[in-house]
Design an enzyme around this catalytic site. Structure first.
Site, PDB file in Angstrom:
ATOM      1  N   GLU A   1       0.896  -1.191   0.044  1.00  0.00           N
ATOM      2  CA  GLU A   1       0.081  -0.017  -0.112  1.00  0.00           C
ATOM      3  C   GLU A   1       0.786   1.299   0.021  1.00  0.00           C
ATOM      4  OE1 GLU A   1      -2.617  -0.728   3.209  1.00  0.00           O
ATOM      5  OE2 GLU A   1      -4.100  -1.702   1.808  1.00  0.00           O
TER       6      GLU A   1
ATOM      7  N   ASP B   1      -8.405  -8.744   3.613  1.00  0.00           N
ATOM      8  CA  ASP B   1      -8.357  -7.731   4.532  1.00  0.00           C
ATOM      9  C   ASP B   1      -9.242  -7.790   5.594  1.00  0.00           C
ATOM     10  OD1 ASP B   1      -7.174  -5.698   5.906  1.00  0.00           O
ATOM     11  OD2 ASP B   1      -7.644  -4.177   4.257  1.00  0.00           O
TER      12      ASP B   1
ATOM     13  N   GLU C   1     -12.555  -2.550  12.060  1.00  0.00           N
ATOM     14  CA  GLU C   1     -12.255  -1.691  10.780  1.00  0.00           C
ATOM     15  C   GLU C   1     -13.582  -2.199   9.773  1.00  0.00           C
ATOM     16  OE1 GLU C   1      -8.787  -2.138   8.596  1.00  0.00           O
ATOM     17  OE2 GLU C   1      -9.526  -0.975   6.929  1.00  0.00           O
TER      18      GLU C   1
HETATM   19  C1  GCV Z   1      -2.176   0.196   8.537  1.00  0.00           C
HETATM   20  C2  GCV Z   1      -5.961  -2.087   5.397  1.00  0.00           C
HETATM   21  C3  GCV Z   1      -6.354  -0.875   6.332  1.00  0.00           C
HETATM   22  C4  GCV Z   1      -5.250  -0.078   6.584  1.00  0.00           C
HETATM   23  C5  GCV Z   1      -3.886  -0.564   6.926  1.00  0.00           C
HETATM   24  C6  GCV Z   1      -3.768  -1.871   6.172  1.00  0.00           C
HETATM   25  C7  GCV Z   1      -2.536  -2.812   6.724  1.00  0.00           C
HETATM   26  O1  GCV Z   1      -5.623  -1.610   4.205  1.00  0.00           O
HETATM   27  O2  GCV Z   1      -7.432  -0.141   5.431  1.00  0.00           O
HETATM   28  O3  GCV Z   1      -5.622   1.185   7.202  1.00  0.00           O
HETATM   29  O4  GCV Z   1      -2.931   0.176   7.344  1.00  0.00           O
HETATM   30  O5  GCV Z   1      -4.902  -2.655   5.957  1.00  0.00           O
HETATM   31  O6  GCV Z   1      -2.820  -3.750   7.233  1.00  0.00           O
HETATM   32  O7  GCV Z   1      -1.288  -2.555   6.550  1.00  0.00           O
END
Ligand code: GCV
Length: 608
Positions: free
Chosen positions: A235, A314, A342
């Site tokens: 990411e 995720d 989340e």
């Molecule tokens: C810490 C998802 C979440 C992100 C998180 C990422 C990860 O994409 O939305 O906020 O980043 O996972 O686990 O690295």
């Protein structure tokens, strides 16, 4: 959380100097009428033995932290009014039982739903030592031993490895040490480039030297630091791919740097193409982790642990176990869970996770992993978890990390009993409500393995097409007559990443368990499910049922005699959950009704 802490003893005003001293303190305050002796046996490490003597007194033996864990185990069973153990030996199944905080040094918490950071504000350490001791107790009371305090997305300039921060980090480590809790730091892979080095290439000698020097400095300040947690090439974070290196090369370089100090590199495997073109049908996001890591099995240093999210996407409400957790037998692995809700209700909706973890552990041979990690659900809110009932996830995670065979119902009941002193009938209602909450949430949001359908980025509330034409690779491809992605051998081939017995279980839509059906298959709405209902009818039914379940959950919540301040917060959030469930039910059903033109057999209201 607060309630459980107050059952221990609220006034932990002085810093205990060692786990043994803490154990004595806790036993004498929580169990004043029971005579307990402790005996240190370093060979027992984190394990303990509790023995009831003929005079009714107890002897707890163990290594120094073992004694502490044994003391909490005894206290928990006494306060739960369970039968006290006569002879009980226990030791943790997993070596590192980690909490990963996604706290930023500006005081925000990524995916945090319980207020601001417990550790940071305005670019600096900023914490209440009393609350740190409470957190230490919380962790120790359920056997958790590693706390990574900063976000895996490390934002410059807030990097804990810098001289400026180390003395304060060391003081924090001192605070947690008597609780058997060791700190860990997330690091930025490109950090050498902030210090005059032109590259972060893991094979570059200058980079290697920089990390060695940094590790020396950090371990000088905190000799028992557990290690570094790394999100690389994920990411948008920097990583070894930039230099044409693979992740074994990347991780092993760091592992060399921390090896002299007994440190570990916990290397996350959340690597996928987050710049995907929705038109591209050849890329299937769940396949990514396997493609990046499976071929490297056996090439990671012995102090590297690959931390793998439990599912291939995720943290959705239901995902199969990541195939990587089954396929890397020659590598140290950790499974990553997420306590922060989340995708699962933002600690507004009730969502008890242990039934999901139980399913994961049923598929995952215990010996495949050596550690577990969970993204924290804690914050600066007075009650720590925003929603008081979300504390059950923190508590039961600890129990499961210690012993993955922990009984699900017993664990939730134990938390309820320790937290609320309410009549037995009410306690039973609460436990049932918590245990059913995950399935209820699944029904009104994204059942049958569809996943996603949430509002992009924020991840609360419905938006069925939100991720459909986006770059994150999370598509359901619902059309007027069918939905889902074929992930079998005839489709994207994702299923081929599993051992054959798992492929067999899911490859045929006729026998694939319903709950995973749309994760693995693309099917027409008229597909007949095992119970004779059509797929579309099942989609409508699940959403209505989930919503109706929330209506009765909310009634139960309003009847339960929670003490204040919890009662007001729980009621207020229950009302918001009801609103959310109605939105999900109506929007998703309308979405499918408009697409398919198929009526609900029961004639319930669907808005067009
Ligand atoms: C810490 C998802 C979440 C992100 C998180 C990422 C990860 O994409 O939305 O906020 O980043 O996972 O686990 O690295």
């Amino acid at each position: 959380m607060k309630a459980w802490l107050s059952r221990l003893h609220t006034d932990l005003v002085t810093v205990p100097s060692s786990p043994e001293e803490l154990a004595r303190f806790e036993l004498s305050h929580a169990l004043p009428d029971i005579s307990c002796r402790i005996e240190t046996d370093p060979s027992m490490g984190e394990g303990y033995h509790i023995c009831r003597k003929s005079d009714g007194s107890f002897l707890i033996s163990g290594g120094s932290t073992g004694i502490l864990y044994g003391s909490y185990a005894l206290i928990r069973s006494a306060l739960c009014e369970k039968s006290m153990p006569d002879n009980l030996s226990s030791s943790p199944r997993y070596a590192l039982r980690m909490i990963n905080c996604w706290d930023n040094m500006d005081g925000t918490v990524e995916r945090g739903y319980s207020g601001r950071s417990l550790f940071f504000e305005d670019g600096h350490f900023h914490y209440d030592p009393f609350r740190m001791r409470e957190l230490g107790r919380l962790m120790a009371s359920v056997g958790l031993n590693i706390l990574c305090i900063n976000n895996v997305n490390v934002h410059f300039p807030a990097q804990l490895l810098l001289e400026d921060y180390l003395p304060e980090a060391a003081s924090l480590a001192d605070l947690f040490r008597p609780f058997g809790v060791r700190l860990m730091f997330s690091i930025d892979y490109s950090q050498p480039m902030r210090h005059g080095i032109s590259t972060a290439d893991p094979l570059d000698p200058a980079v290697q030297e920089w990390w060695k020097g940094t590790a020396k400095r950090v371990y000088n300040a905190i000799p028992d630091l557990a290690g570094f947690l790394v999100k690389a090439d994920s990411e948008g974070r920097p990583g070894p791919f930039t230099y044409g290196r693979n992740h074994a090369e990347g991780a092993n370089m760091l592992a060399d740097a921390v090896r002299p100090y007994g440190g570990k590199i916990v290397w996350r495997c959340f690597v996928y193409n987050c710049r995907q073109d929705w038109r591209d049908k050849t890329t299937d996001r769940p396949k990514a982790a396997w493609e990046h890591y499976a071929y490297l099995d056996g090439q990671f240093a012995d102090n590297v642990i690959l931390q793998i999210k439990h599912g291939p996407f995720d943290f959705q409400v239901r995902e199969p176990l990541s195939p990587l957790l089954l396929g890397m037998k020659k590598t140290n692995l950790a499974m990553e869970l997420q306590l922060a809700q989340e995708y699962t209700g933002h600690q507004i909706d009730i969502y008890t996770m242990i039934p999901m973890w139980r399913e994961l552990f049923e598929e995952l041979p215990a010996e495949n992993i050596m550690s577990v990690a969970a993204v924290s659900n804690l914050g600066r809110d007075e009650n720590y978890t925003g929603h008081p009932l979300a504390a059950v996830n923190f508590f039961t995670y600890g129990l499961l990390a210690w012993d993955p065979e922990t009984d699900t119902t017993a664990a939730v009941a134990e938390w309820a009993r320790l937290t609320y002193i309410i009549p037995a009938e009410d306690e039973k209602k609460l436990v049932n409500l918590l245990l059913s909450s995950r399935r209820v949430y699944e029904k009104y949001t994204a059942p049958l393995g569809i996943g996603w359908m949430v509002t992009p980025h924020d991840h609360y509330g419905p938006n069925p097409s939100g991720y459909e034409y986006d770059m994150w690779g999370t598509y359901h491809k619902a059309s007027h007559d069918a939905i889902g992605i074929d992930r079998t051998a005839s489709g994207t081939g994702y299923l081929n990443q599993y051992p054959e017995y798992i492929q067999k279980k899911y490859e045929d839509p006729g026998t694939c368990p319903d709950l995973y059906l749309l994760f693995y298959h693309r099917l027409p709405y008229t597909f007949r499910m095992k119970d004779g209902r059509t797929l579309i009818q099942r989609i409508y039914d699940d959403h209505f049922e989930g919503y109706y379940d929330v209506i009765s959950m909310v009634e139960t919540i309003h009847d339960l005699p929670f003490p204040n301040p919890d009662r007001d917060v729980i009621r207020e959030r229950a009302n918001r959950q009801l609103h959310n469930a109605k939105e999900w039910c109506d929007i998703i059903n309308t979405f499918f009704h408009r697409l398919s033109g198929i009526e609900d057999e029961h004639g319930r209201i669907i808005y067009d």
